[in-house]
Design a protein around this motif. Structure first.
Motif, PDB file in Angstrom:
ATOM      1  N   PHE A   1       0.849  -1.033  -0.078  1.00  0.00           N
ATOM      2  CA  PHE A   1       0.033  -0.091   0.213  1.00  0.00           C
ATOM      3  C   PHE A   1       0.515   1.195   0.278  1.00  0.00           C
ATOM      4  N   GLU A   2       1.859   1.396   0.378  1.00  0.00           N
ATOM      5  CA  GLU A   2       2.466   2.618   1.211  1.00  0.00           C
ATOM      6  C   GLU A   2       4.158   1.773   1.769  1.00  0.00           C
ATOM      7  N   TYR A   3       4.896   2.866   1.742  1.00  0.00           N
ATOM      8  CA  TYR A   3       6.177   2.808   3.032  1.00  0.00           C
ATOM      9  C   TYR A   3       6.448   3.700   2.778  1.00  0.00           C
ATOM     10  N   VAL A   4       7.187   3.804   4.288  1.00  0.00           N
ATOM     11  CA  VAL A   4       7.383   5.042   5.268  1.00  0.00           C
ATOM     12  C   VAL A   4       8.678   4.791   5.897  1.00  0.00           C
ATOM     13  N   THR A   5       9.408   5.960   5.651  1.00  0.00           N
ATOM     14  CA  THR A   5      10.824   6.074   5.660  1.00  0.00           C
ATOM     15  C   THR A   5      11.370   6.003   7.418  1.00  0.00           C
TER      16      THR A   5
ATOM     17  N   LYS B   1       0.640   7.115  11.393  1.00  0.00           N
ATOM     18  CA  LYS B   1      -0.810   6.727  11.366  1.00  0.00           C
ATOM     19  C   LYS B   1      -1.985   7.276  11.169  1.00  0.00           C
ATOM     20  N   LYS B   2      -1.415   8.713  10.155  1.00  0.00           N
ATOM     21  CA  LYS B   2      -2.168   8.364   8.758  1.00  0.00           C
ATOM     22  C   LYS B   2      -2.264   8.060   7.651  1.00  0.00           C
TER      23      LYS B   2
ATOM     24  N   SER C   1      -5.195   5.799   6.230  1.00  0.00           N
ATOM     25  CA  SER C   1      -5.733   5.352   4.588  1.00  0.00           C
ATOM     26  C   SER C   1      -6.168   4.294   3.903  1.00  0.00           C
ATOM     27  N   ALA C   2      -4.929   3.556   4.619  1.00  0.00           N
ATOM     28  CA  ALA C   2      -4.701   1.819   4.085  1.00  0.00           C
ATOM     29  C   ALA C   2      -6.204   1.021   4.739  1.00  0.00           C
ATOM     30  N   MET C   3      -6.662   1.532   5.795  1.00  0.00           N
ATOM     31  CA  MET C   3      -7.534   0.874   6.214  1.00  0.00           C
ATOM     32  C   MET C   3      -9.265   1.814   5.954  1.00  0.00           C
ATOM     33  N   ARG C   4      -9.016   2.296   5.358  1.00  0.00           N
ATOM     34  CA  ARG C   4     -10.313   3.233   5.075  1.00  0.00           C
ATOM     35  C   ARG C   4     -10.937   2.393   4.072  1.00  0.00           C
ATOM     36  N   PRO C   5     -12.131   2.688   3.840  1.00  0.00           N
ATOM     37  CA  PRO C   5     -12.478   1.453   2.906  1.00  0.00           C
ATOM     38  C   PRO C   5     -12.854   2.129   1.857  1.00  0.00           C
ATOM     39  N   SER C   6     -12.441   1.711   0.764  1.00  0.00           N
ATOM     40  CA  SER C   6     -13.152   2.928  -0.727  1.00  0.00           C
ATOM     41  C   SER C   6     -14.516   2.228  -1.331  1.00  0.00           C
ATOM     42  N   ASP C   7     -14.541   3.540  -1.850  1.00  0.00           N
ATOM     43  CA  ASP C   7     -15.630   3.162  -2.239  1.00  0.00           C
ATOM     44  C   ASP C   7     -16.248   2.650  -2.969  1.00  0.00           C
ATOM     45  N   GLU C   8     -16.303   1.798  -3.525  1.00  0.00           N
ATOM     46  CA  GLU C   8     -16.261   0.113  -4.553  1.00  0.00           C
ATOM     47  C   GLU C   8     -16.294  -0.571  -3.491  1.00  0.00           C
TER      48      GLU C   8
ATOM     49  N   GLU D   1       0.133  11.100   2.487  1.00  0.00           N
ATOM     50  CA  GLU D   1      -1.032  11.462   3.183  1.00  0.00           C
ATOM     51  C   GLU D   1      -2.059  11.833   2.748  1.00  0.00           C
ATOM     52  N   ARG D   2      -2.332  11.517   1.598  1.00  0.00           N
ATOM     53  CA  ARG D   2      -3.476  12.030   0.636  1.00  0.00           C
ATOM     54  C   ARG D   2      -4.555  12.856   1.668  1.00  0.00           C
ATOM     55  N   GLU D   3      -3.634  14.157   1.639  1.00  0.00           N
ATOM     56  CA  GLU D   3      -4.713  15.422   2.366  1.00  0.00           C
ATOM     57  C   GLU D   3      -3.380  16.210   2.725  1.00  0.00           C
TER      58      GLU D   3
END
Ligand SMILES: Nc1ncnc2c1ncn2[C@@H]1O[C@H](COP(=O)(O)OP(=O)(O)OP(=O)(O)O)[C@@H](O)[C@H]1O
Ligand SMILES: [Mg+2]
Length: 392
Positions: free
Chosen positions: A99-103, A112-113, A117-124, A259-261
């Motif tokens: 899903f993503e990497y963090v350094t 945490k963000k 967002s990895a756990m946020r349910p997608s629309d579909e 962070e998608r924000e």
């Protein structure tokens, strides 16, 4: 609602403890494993919403674990914690479905963000993605040469992921068409495709265009306005001429990607977005990095998937099919009959170098259609510009 369950995999006890405490405080249920094998065993016994794994561990590495999770539990997102020097491997892991990497050392809030967002349910619903018939793109994409067929296949293959795509190539090679092709084949096809050229605007205006602003954020901002990121929410944002983005905005872009924000100008309230980013440039970003005007970490982020469009002169098999496609279209638009190309004219087209690439070919066919008499059926050498006749 049940607590979200995050599995922390790290061989260092201190890190496991710090993360566990932080996640518990966040309201998540934190599970811990000290290596990849233990993690896999836990995953086979209980449901987990996200796996956060270190890379270097005895036994299975974090990448091997991610690969196993992908095969055994494809619905579980994996976030990888890596040292700064190994970002290319982390990028490879994202291509492989992480899903993503963090350094490391990581900023706990940012981490945490990412996990949220990895756990946020997608629309579909996720199941809707499998076995879905391919979207019917409303754009004509011509690919006859082996290299372009390969590129078309890659574009369709990566369409459904949220990975950022970087498209490079000379002017007129079809970068924007590829971006639209990716969008049209993605599960975002019925949402917005928003394009913006980063070269056309001065810094503050570009920033306001991308991120939006509140009323009074700067002189002249007499009403609040949503930026392109908000307009592209759930869809695709096409950032053209990314090499021209000034450094301060590059930092903001990096943050949205991670962070998608972001915040609108003049606001302190973060806005969350789910946007697929496709970026394009005809400049060499590696050179810009060396010159200090482009951030290396942003480049890594952007080139998770990289599509390099070859110049038209490097794929001459595409010239005839493209020429016919444009010729037929221009003839129809201009009430002409021109739908074929004479052998001599074709020789001239094939011999020419096409510095303006596909766009130049498109313009050439348009010009020919306009110049032709209404009853002419075949494009002749005399319908071509002088410089092309000379090439033959
Ligand atoms: N493979 C293709 N099939 C059909 N049309 C194409 C193809 N490639 C390019 N075109 C057409 O050629 C023109 C130029 O393409 P596009 O605008 O995507 O190029 P670009 O690489 O973004 O150029 P620039 O760097 O100048 O912005 C467009 O009208 C596009 O529709
Ligand atoms: Mg373009």
């Amino acid at each position: 609602m049940d607590k979200k369950r995050v599995l922390i995999v790290d061989d260092e006890m201190n890190i496991r403890r710090i993360l566990q405490a932080a996640f518990d405080k966040q309201g998540w249920h934190a599970l811990v494993a000290q290596d990849g094998r233990e993690a896999l065993k836990m995953l086979s016994e209980q449901a987990v919403d996200c796996v956060l794994t270190d890379v270097t561990m005895p036994g299975l590495s974090g990448y091997e674990l991610q690969n196993e999770v992908k095969n055994l539990h494809p619905e579980v997102p994996v976030v990888i914690m890596t040292a700064y020097g190994t970002i290319p491997q982390a990028v490879a892991a994202i291509r492989n479905g992480a899903f993503e990497y963090v350094t490391k050392p990581f900023d706990l809030d940012a981490l945490k963000k990412v996990i949220a967002s990895a756990m946020r349910p997608s629309d579909e619903p996720k199941t809707a993605r499998t076995g879905k018939p391919k979207a019917k793109p409303g754009i004509s994409f011509i690919a006859e040469s082996p290299i372009m067929k390969e590129i078309e296949e890659l574009a369709i293959q990566v369409a459904d992921s949220r990975s950022t795509v970087l498209i490079t190539g000379e002017s007129g090679t079809g970068k924007e068409v590829i971006a639209k092709l990716i969008h049209a084949h993605s599960n975002r096809a019925d949402k917005a495709f928003v394009a913006i050229s980063c070269a056309a605007l001065p810094e503050t205006l570009l920033e306001a265009e991308l991120f939006g602003h509140e009323k009074g954020a700067f002189t002249g901002a007499d009403h609040a306005k949503a930026g392109r990121f908000e307009l592209a929410n759930n869809g695709t944002l096409f950032l053209d001429e990314i090499g021209d983005v000034p450094l301060p905005i590059q930092i903001k872009l990096l943050r949205v990607l991670q962070e998608r924000e972001f915040e609108r100008l003049g606001s302190t309230k973060p806005t969350k977005v789910d946007v697929r980013l496709v970026a394009a440039t005809n400049r060499n970003l590696e050179v810009l990095v060396e010159e200090g005007v482009f951030r290396l970490d942003l480049l890594y982020r952007l080139q998770v998937v990289e599509i390099i469009l070859p110049a038209l002169r490097k794929r001459r098999e595409d010239i005839l099919p493209l020429a016919l496609h444009f010729l037929v279209r221009s003839s129809e638009d201009n009430a002409r009959q021109l739908k074929q190309i004479s052998p001599e004219a074709l020789d001239a087209l094939l011999a020419y170098d096409w510095p303006g690439n596909v766009r130049e070919l498109e313009n050439t066919m348009e010009r020919a259609a306009v110049l032709a008499k209404p009853d002419e059926a075949e494009l002749e050498v005399r319908h071509l510009p002088m410089k092309m006749r000379a090439a033959a």
